[in-house]
Design an enzyme around this catalytic site. Sequence first.
Site, PDB file in Angstrom:
ATOM      1  N   GLU A 214      23.351  47.454  68.998  1.00 34.65           N
ATOM      2  CA  GLU A 214      24.380  48.264  69.431  1.00 34.65           C
ATOM      3  C   GLU A 214      25.433  48.959  68.446  1.00 34.65           C
ATOM      4  OE1 GLU A 214      24.274  46.175  71.670  1.00 34.65           O
ATOM      5  OE2 GLU A 214      26.469  45.454  72.346  1.00 34.65           O
TER       6      GLU A 214
ATOM      7  N   CYS B  34      38.962  45.336  70.387  1.00 34.31           N
ATOM      8  CA  CYS B  34      38.567  44.490  69.252  1.00 34.31           C
ATOM      9  C   CYS B  34      38.169  43.491  68.889  1.00 34.31           C
ATOM     10  CB  CYS B  34      40.409  44.571  68.330  1.00 34.31           C
ATOM     11  SG  CYS B  34      41.420  45.187  69.308  1.00 34.31           S
TER      12      CYS B  34
ATOM     13  N   GLU C 118      28.795  40.078  66.247  1.00 35.33           N
ATOM     14  CA  GLU C 118      29.241  41.065  66.316  1.00 35.33           C
ATOM     15  C   GLU C 118      28.626  42.032  65.715  1.00 35.33           C
ATOM     16  OE1 GLU C 118      33.385  43.143  66.009  1.00 35.33           O
ATOM     17  OE2 GLU C 118      33.537  43.962  67.446  1.00 35.33           O
TER      18      GLU C 118
ATOM     19  N   GLU D 161      41.490  54.116  70.104  1.00 37.74           N
ATOM     20  CA  GLU D 161      41.906  53.636  71.813  1.00 37.74           C
ATOM     21  C   GLU D 161      43.194  53.636  72.320  1.00 37.74           C
ATOM     22  OE1 GLU D 161      41.599  49.024  70.495  1.00 37.74           O
ATOM     23  OE2 GLU D 161      41.791  49.348  73.398  1.00 37.74           O
TER      24      GLU D 161
ATOM     25  N   GLU E 293      42.433  57.276  74.118  1.00 36.66           N
ATOM     26  CA  GLU E 293      41.486  56.755  75.448  1.00 36.66           C
ATOM     27  C   GLU E 293      42.203  56.398  76.435  1.00 36.66           C
ATOM     28  OE1 GLU E 293      38.590  53.290  73.980  1.00 36.66           O
ATOM     29  OE2 GLU E 293      37.577  53.858  76.608  1.00 36.66           O
TER      30      GLU E 293
ATOM     31  N   LYS F  32      32.361  37.641  64.680  1.00 35.08           N
ATOM     32  CA  LYS F  32      32.407  39.058  63.889  1.00 35.08           C
ATOM     33  C   LYS F  32      31.116  38.608  63.194  1.00 35.08           C
ATOM     34  CE  LYS F  32      36.150  41.104  64.143  1.00 35.08           C
ATOM     35  NZ  LYS F  32      36.219  42.648  64.833  1.00 35.08           N
TER      36      LYS F  32
ATOM     37  N   SER G 129      38.236  48.928  76.641  1.00 30.31           N
ATOM     38  CA  SER G 129      38.051  50.240  75.806  1.00 30.31           C
ATOM     39  C   SER G 129      36.185  50.728  75.431  1.00 30.31           C
ATOM     40  CB  SER G 129      39.344  49.699  74.921  1.00 30.31           C
ATOM     41  OG  SER G 129      38.646  50.818  73.330  1.00 30.31           O
TER      42      SER G 129
ATOM     43  N   CYS H 213      43.790  37.009  65.876  1.00 28.96           N
ATOM     44  CA  CYS H 213      43.009  37.062  64.584  1.00 28.96           C
ATOM     45  C   CYS H 213      43.519  36.040  63.303  1.00 28.96           C
ATOM     46  CB  CYS H 213      43.268  37.934  63.356  1.00 28.96           C
ATOM     47  SG  CYS H 213      42.336  39.225  65.318  1.00 28.96           S
TER      48      CYS H 213
END
Lengths: 396, 644
Positions: B403, B336, B398, B309, B312, B395, B356, B567
């Site tokens: 994908e 994230c 996710e 990241e 990036e 999560k 990102s 988190c």
Amino acid sequence: MTIRNNMTLSSVEKNKGLAAAMKMEPAGVIGIIRGSGMKGRGGAGFPTGAKWHFAASAKGERKFVVCNADEGEPGTFKDRVLMDEWPDLIFEGMTIAGYAIGAQEGILYLRGEYTYIRKALEECLAKRREENLLGNHVLGNSNFSFDIHIHMGCGAYVCGEETALIESLEGYRGEARNRPPFPVNTGLNGMPTIVNNVETFAWTSAILVNGADWFKAIGTSKSTGPKMLSISGDVECPGVYEFPMGTTVNDVLDAAGCDCAKAVIIGGASGHCLPPAEFSRAICYEDISTGGAVIVFGPDRDMLDVAESFLEFFADESCGQCTPCRIGNVKLLEGVRMLKCGKCSTNCLRDLCALGETMQCASKCGLGQSSPNAFLSIVRHFKNEILGRACTAAES
Amino acid sequence: MKDTNACADDTCRAPVSQRTQVVDAPGTSATVKLKIDDHELNIPMGTTILEAARELGIHIPTLCHHDDLCVAGVCRVCLVEVEGQNTLQASCAYPITQPITVKTHTRKVRQARRHIIDLLLSKHYGECYSCFRNNNCELQSLAKEYGVDFFRFGHPEKPLYEVDRSSYSVVRDMNKCVLCRRCIRTCIDLQEVGVLEAAGRSDGTTISTYLDKPLGEVVCINCGQCINRCPTGALRAKDRTDDVWAAIDNPEKHVVIQTAPSPRAGIGEEFNQEPGTPMTWKMNTALKRCGFDKVFDTNFTADLTIIEEGTELILRLYKNLVQSDSSQPLPQFTSCSPGWVKYIEHFYPEYLPHVSTCKSPQQMFGALIKTWYARMNNIDPANIVSVALMPCSAKKFECNRPEMRDSGYKDVDNGLTTRELAQMIREAGIDLPEMPKSDFDNPFGTATGSGVIFGSTGGVMEAALRSVIEFVTGKKVENFYDHANIIPVRGFEGCRYAELQIPDEVGPVPELIQHLVPNWDWLKGATLKVGIAHGTANAKKVMENIKAGGKFSECHFIEFMACPGGCLGGGGQPIPTSPEIRAARARAIYAEDAAYGDAGKARKSHENPAVLRLYSEFLTNGPCGHKSHHLLHTHYTARGKYIG
């Protein structure tokens, strides 16, 4: 014809009160209303002048005058008649209030079921705008601009509670707010707001014409002025009546034509049930206060049917926000149905009465605080009638 | 450290009836006299009765009240008697503005509270022993506190509502709901998502979604904050422990678990430890005893995320500032937090090019386990079951995104929350606090302090800055910030903004990214502007600020976390939560970071030897290279907020 006796408002000259108010300082107007001793005609009986004074002294970029025309109490229909007959006096009263508290905007919150009145009210408003009784610089007063619009309710009884009404105006679910703070400080859109009953505004116009002393001379020392009552049920002449505050239930029954009432409920579904022994009591804030509903029950009426019908109403109309009202009304209704089929033990009835008392003191707003009234007073006054029903298994 | 910015007052959409009410002279020095039970004292004007009572150690029971949320005053459990008032008053919603006398446990009060509890129980379906909140349920505690030993007003014999299991993350059971509306206030007010609202009225009132659609079909971001604030078992994360046990029990399967930094800071609470008691090394032992074949540290891919990241970001900066190529716009947003990702997909899809392309650490790890790790250890990836221990309910969604299958398999098979793992540990008869300590397994074993602080709001930003500063200046971060603690980006303020001056003297471009940028001359003396937001209500504030061209639009990099506190306050963490509990967990996380330094271990992501080994052995064309793009980067779906 639903008007049954002489109405003071018929003889009040339109817009004279407003013209008089425009010649005074706002504080002077509030002084007159305070001097009249008028208390809110919706039933809660808060002194109107004090309410206006609080709103006038509260700080806010804007202020609002709200007319509570969400007349949803079962057995109440006097506001409908007022709006049919004297819309000008109501809008005039709202305008006077707007001037008194420094508001720029008035809203009439009209009960959904009264949609049919809306057209006439809108026409009245349009005419008042044309005559400069509303709009910019009302009656040429360069310090005062005020307009009124109508907001339709959608059938929720709770929206007659002033803070729920304000929530509804803001586009939210009609649910009561926590108080304090009160609408006079933090009302519509967080701004100082007065919410008054239709009748309160009509009398405002009359007081500005006839003077505070005239109003004060009518009624009792703590409940001044005349009061409109909606009388229905087992009487010969149901309809809207005007009585001085302090009139006894007996006198009301005489006027409406009933000499054999078994019970009278004052204050509608959320009111108190009186047995004949208490018919000498007076309708006024210091005795039995009411928003105007008087429902008369003849000798053949089953008081459990009455309680069931009212509780069905509340079990449907509770907004569902606070626990005591949301579930309590349902439990009381279940209890009444058990009583009807002779399946409610005295222990169980005692629990239900205690629950009713909890609802009265624990509910968030007036709805839940008053919904057990009829049930509790019926149990108190008609205990022999409601106990001892034959046990009918079919209805279990 | 009060999480004051958790509620976004200026953008708040909650009904006024459920917002903190403004009273005269709040927060001023004016005081008012209060007499409460046997105490007499002066308190600041506007203090609620409940706040005053708590200050004095007087217990008033509550149910709809929550420290993170605005006042509701709907359950009526906290009623007290105020002298001179006919009705009882909800102490949570009663701001004191004039001298009053309060009694907190008169007969009338006790009877009313008991009735309210009886009424709630009359509509609460279910048995305590078949409920995951057994022994951690506020309704159950209230019933015990008030000596409920029979159902005065009855008890439902059968369920009235179908349980909504449509979401990958959140399970909703209206049968257990007590209509305290904490979930509504969480969703609307704390998170500004607004999936839940009250519908119907009287005892037909329910908590509903748009058109009563299943939770899986509405704009829910799966953050699970509602779960953390539900007093009963009406909301829970979807339980995957059976699947994980089944994999462990299957000898054919090689079951690995990666553990994120926040669960280790929270799981102790499930075992009666004080909040903020770190459990890292004991949890490793417990996991192995449960039967996991390998225990890895998600911090490895947190470090990897920083490299990817960060690279990036450098590329975006270079393209935008030097090459005038705005195809990948600034500011760059972190990716994230899966709750945040779904939030922006729904509410600001036009800004997705800012996000990102890096997968979250969980998904990067998943992709590497079934490729690099499988190859190194000669294991058929089809036989690997990859489990992720996360503080997060999102999560779970996710890892089920279509994908997230770049390894050729489902990259992460199951996400477990901290609460689910605690359940597994209990089931295995393991007493976590008594476990001996053990390390993470290789080859990912070693992580850095930077990976650890991912768990707290500002952590990703701090980790990224530690690496970027060293990359660009060629000097140690410690030259600029004591002990490499970049204090300006820490804290719990809802939206934070910081500027970092890049010195006029820059270093050489490190070897790892030499093929991407020729030199740092273009960054000499530049001011790096960064932003941080936690809780999606604050994310919304930042997004609106960007839309309006405010200071956040000038940022280069913004860290967004869906959950208040980051988190460590995730929707999979132990219940209850409060600003104090989250602050304690944050202390555990920063202490672990500091401990890396004390032990002479790496605290910066680019110093992670395992990460460096990964680039030399597997991702040989470097950060943001072809292979890393295939495995470690992803794309997003513009979902929009209007659903069919």
